[in-house]
Design an enzyme around this catalytic site. Structure first.
Site: not given
Ligand SMILES: *Cc1c(COP(=O)(O)O)cnc(C)c1O
Length: 356
Positions: A190, A166, A99
């Protein structure tokens, strides 16, 4: 049979939150209409957004000079919105996983990108600690929890430039010091809500500084000025997010979430560390409390498929590791009860007894 939901994302939500959502799908607010068929500008929906924003601020102790907005597009859209809004000449990135790398790739289209450190050569089994953040960077981007590799940054870093994080997979899992961050974002699927809504916490004075044109929809200021209602927001995921936020508050807030998450992670990591058969993949000091990755030791590798089958028959769901790590991954988000972790630990012990 009881299912134990270890899915990495979308993932487990509190039963009560799912029930409240189901009720609102049938009849929202006692109004005789489903939440699926009302206007986002309906008089009784505005309070949902307002309370969700208020609970974000309360639970995370977000100061008044920050805004909280809800958008679509997932965390992945933020990989380009961040540089669009903040990158004038140079940005710094810490490469701790897929990511992080994807975020970095998008930024390269907007200016110079400095990768301050990377653990790619070690398949991201640790979080680099020795690096210098360039003082002339417009921001420094990190991924606090690396969902795929099971590593997590559990402290709020000091950065000489605005820190952008993030937090898709560890938001609300522990108290954070928001003042250390310029911006925090994440997909909600998540640890907060179903897929479809992205949360953004941004310090207001950082906006409006780049010289490029920012398309209206990609400009954070648009959504701040319109209270996340510039266009139709993801109504149902925001409603569910609110139910989760209320659940967190009623269960003692993020401090209590952290306590529970520590207990769950310790239980499973101890079982892994004391096992003859299983071994963890992430460096101990960087182990995640949200995604616990483990494989079978070389001499038992041939039993991985058998264990998958055994665990599935005992009600374990979603424990298959990501293809880039292999083995197993148990995601232990806020809503996962410790009983589920105990069930997995018992299942591992039983399998080991039969096969080791
Ligand atoms: C799942 C995830 C993403 C991607 O998220 P989307 O909403 O599917 O774009 C980005 N960063 C992290 C840390 C993730 O766990």
């Amino acid at each position: 049979m009881k299912k134990h939901n270890f899915n990495a994302g979308p993932s487990i939500l509190p039963q009560e939150v799912i029930k409240k959502t189901a009720e609102a799908v049938l009849d929202f607010d006692g109004d005789g209409l489903s939440i699926l068929e009302i206007s986002h500008r309906a008089k009784n929906f505005q309070p949902v957004v307002d309370e969700a924003v208020a609970l974000f601020k309360e639970l995370l102790n977000i100061p008044d000079n920050y805004s909280v907005i809800f958008l679509g597009g997932g965390a992945s859209l933020q990989f380009c919105m961040v540089p669009f809004n903040f990158l004038e000449t140079k940005a710094a990135y810490l490469n701790t996983g897929v990511w992080a790398k994807k975020a970095m790739k998008e930024a390269k289209g907007f200016g110079d990108v400095v990768e301050v450190a990377s653990s790619a050569d070690a398949n991201y089994t640790f979080i680099p600690k020795d690096y210098t953040i360039p003082a002339d960077a417009d921001y420094f981007h990190i991924t606090t929890n690396n969902t795929i590799y099971g590593t997590e940054l559990l402290e709020d870093l000091e950065s000489p430039v605005p820190l952008i994080a993030d937090m898709s997979s560890d938001i609300f899992s522990r108290p954070i010091d928001v003042t250390k961050y310029g911006m925090i974002y994440g997909g909600a699927q998540k640890n907060l809500a179903p897929a479809g809504v992205t949360f953004i916490i941004v310090r207001n004075d950082l906006l409006g500084k780049v010289s490029r044109y920012i398309p209206t929809m990609l400009n954070y200021q648009t959504h701040i000025d319109n209270g996340s209602m510039f266009n139709t927001p993801p109504v149902l995921p925001i409603f569910t997010a609110l139910q989760t936020l209320r659940w967190i508050k009623a269960n003692g807030g993020v401090a209590e979430m952290e306590k529970r998450n520590i207990a769950k992670a310790e239980l499973l990591y101890n079982a892994i560390d004391n096992s003859k058969m299983f071994v963890g993949t992430a460096n101990k000091e960087d182990r995640s409390r949200m995604n616990i990755c483990f494989v079978m030791k070389d001499e038992y590798k041939h039993l991985e498929a058998d264990f998958m089958k055994f665990a599935t028959e005992k009600g374990m769901v979603g424990i298959k590791g990501h293809r880039s790590v292999g083995g197993f991954r148990a995601s232990t988000y806020n809503a996962l009860p410790i009983e589920s972790v105990q069930a997995l630990v018992d299942c591992m012990a039983e399998f080991e007894k039969q096969n080791a």
